[in-house]
Design a protein around this motif. Structure first.
Motif, PDB file in Angstrom:
ATOM      1  N   SER A   4       1.176 -20.663   0.941  1.00  0.00           N
ATOM      2  CA  SER A   4       2.422 -20.184   0.358  1.00  0.00           C
ATOM      3  C   SER A   4       3.140 -21.262  -0.443  1.00  0.00           C
ATOM      4  N   PHE A   7       2.530 -21.211  -4.243  1.00  0.00           N
ATOM      5  CA  PHE A   7       2.804 -20.025  -5.046  1.00  0.00           C
ATOM      6  C   PHE A   7       3.576 -20.360  -6.316  1.00  0.00           C
ATOM      7  N   CYS A 175      -0.590 -10.992  -6.256  1.00  0.00           N
ATOM      8  CA  CYS A 175      -0.009 -11.825  -5.201  1.00  0.00           C
ATOM      9  C   CYS A 175      -1.130 -12.432  -4.361  1.00  0.00           C
ATOM     10  N   ASN A 177      -1.091 -13.477  -1.434  1.00  0.00           N
ATOM     11  CA  ASN A 177      -1.021 -13.054  -0.026  1.00  0.00           C
ATOM     12  C   ASN A 177      -1.100 -11.533   0.131  1.00  0.00           C
ATOM     13  N   LYS A 178      -1.498 -10.820  -0.936  1.00  0.00           N
ATOM     14  CA  LYS A 178      -1.607  -9.350  -0.875  1.00  0.00           C
ATOM     15  C   LYS A 178      -2.984  -8.925  -1.388  1.00  0.00           C
ATOM     16  N   ARG A 194      -1.025  -4.196  -5.336  1.00  0.00           N
ATOM     17  CA  ARG A 194      -1.255  -5.559  -4.845  1.00  0.00           C
ATOM     18  C   ARG A 194      -0.776  -6.607  -5.851  1.00  0.00           C
ATOM     19  N   CYS A 196       1.954  -8.714  -8.257  1.00  0.00           N
ATOM     20  CA  CYS A 196       3.318  -9.233  -8.175  1.00  0.00           C
ATOM     21  C   CYS A 196       4.053  -9.053  -9.504  1.00  0.00           C
TER      22      CYS A 196
END
Length: 320
Positions: A4, A7, A175, A177-178, A194, A196
């Motif tokens: 994270s 990002f 993303c 994390n998706k 999914r 961003c």
């Protein structure tokens, strides 16, 4: 998965792969769930291939109605093969990764075959309209060349409608994390969410494709059957009315089997985001797996010529 803290340093990200899921919340029993799925895929492939063989090897079935049925069976084979490899890989081997580009390819073919199926059902309704309203001109209207042109137009329509979809997805920033999908295959509404980035264009184009294909086709099918009903009610003999309507029963059932799940999927993805993930998954499986399974059963039960031809092919296979 990218940590994270990194990002903020990412200007554009596309995952190398997505992680698929089988039946949400039932991962522990995927082995048992694979049994009915394997059975359904086997029935779908065997039944539709049997219809194709029966029509090809039976000269009496070389008629427009059965040519369109062959198109439907071939489409169902394609639709089944679009989802079967990844679904069984998840359920049998827990192989859940699918590459980003492979996901886009699967998504393109999956939705293309759905558009083709909708178009074939529309063509079949036109076939029934011509056969009932103008039976003397049936053979002269639906010649082999006309049927070939209809088939090519159906394929071209599906290809042109779905061709922009992978490129519209490829331009999105996803993303990190998706990357977990909600199904064991790549489904357009699932993949685009999914991202961003702003997906307004993707949503609008997806809505346009649904309305311009399944939406228009369903309205034209209803219109065709309105004309058919008017023609049937104009027949003098009740026996002739029943016989005319009986030729439409199989097609009406195939239309219901296809369009009811289509409506369910569309409604759930637009208005049912609060529903549990298992509901989304089950409705998607019904939409993609059930019609190819039921169509051969419907036509083998309701159409005597098809049933006899299929049994003849099976006997020939057993004897050889």
């Amino acid at each position: 998965m990218i940590p994270s803290r990194s990002f903020n340093n990412i200007s554009f990200f596309q995952p190398p792969a997505f992680l698929m899921i089988g039946i949400p919340g039932l991962e522990a029993v995927h082995g048992w769930i694979s049994i009915p799925f394997s059975s359904m895929y086997t029935v779908a492939l065997a039944g539709n291939c049997l219809i194709l063989l029966a029509v090809r090897r039976t000269p009496s079935l070389h008629q427009p109605m059965y040519y369109f049925l062959s198109m439907l069976a071939l489409t169902d084979v394609g639709l089944t093969l679009s989802t079967m490899p990844t679904t069984l890989a998840v359920l049998w081997f827990d192989h859940r990764l699918i590459g980003f580009n492979a996901c886009l390819v699967q998504l393109f073919f999956l939705h293309s075959f759905s558009v083709v199926e909708s178009s074939v059902l529309l063509a079949m309704s036109f076939d029934r309209f011509v056969a009932i309203s103008n039976p003397l001109r049936y053979a002269s209207v639906l010649t082999n060349s006309v049927i070939i042109r209809i088939g090519l137009a159906i394929v071209a329509r599906a290809t042109l409608s779905l061709f922009p979809v992978p490129f519209l997805l490829k331009r999105l920033n996803f993303c990190p994390n998706k990357t977990l999908l909600s199904h064991s295959f790549c489904f357009h509404p699932d993949v685009m969410r999914r991202a961003c980035a702003d997906i307004t264009i993707n949503i609008l184009y997806g809505l346009y494709v649904v309305v311009s294909t399944a939406g228009v086709d369903s309205l034209l099918i209803v219109l065709s059957y309105t004309f058919i009903l008017c023609t049937v009610l104009g027949l003098a003999s009740p026996r002739e009315r029943i016989r005319a309507l009986n030729t439409c029963v199989s097609h009406i059932l195939a239309v219901l089997v296809f369009y009811i799940p289509v409506i369910g999927v569309s409604m759930i993805h637009r208005f049912g985001r609060h529903l549990p993930p298992i509901v989304h998954a089950l409705v998607a499986y019904v939409y993609l797996v059930v019609p190819p399974v039921l169509n051969p059963i419907i036509y083998s039960v309701k159409s005597r010529p098809i049933r006899e031809a299929m049994l003849w092919v099976l006997r020939r296979k057993c004897q050889s």
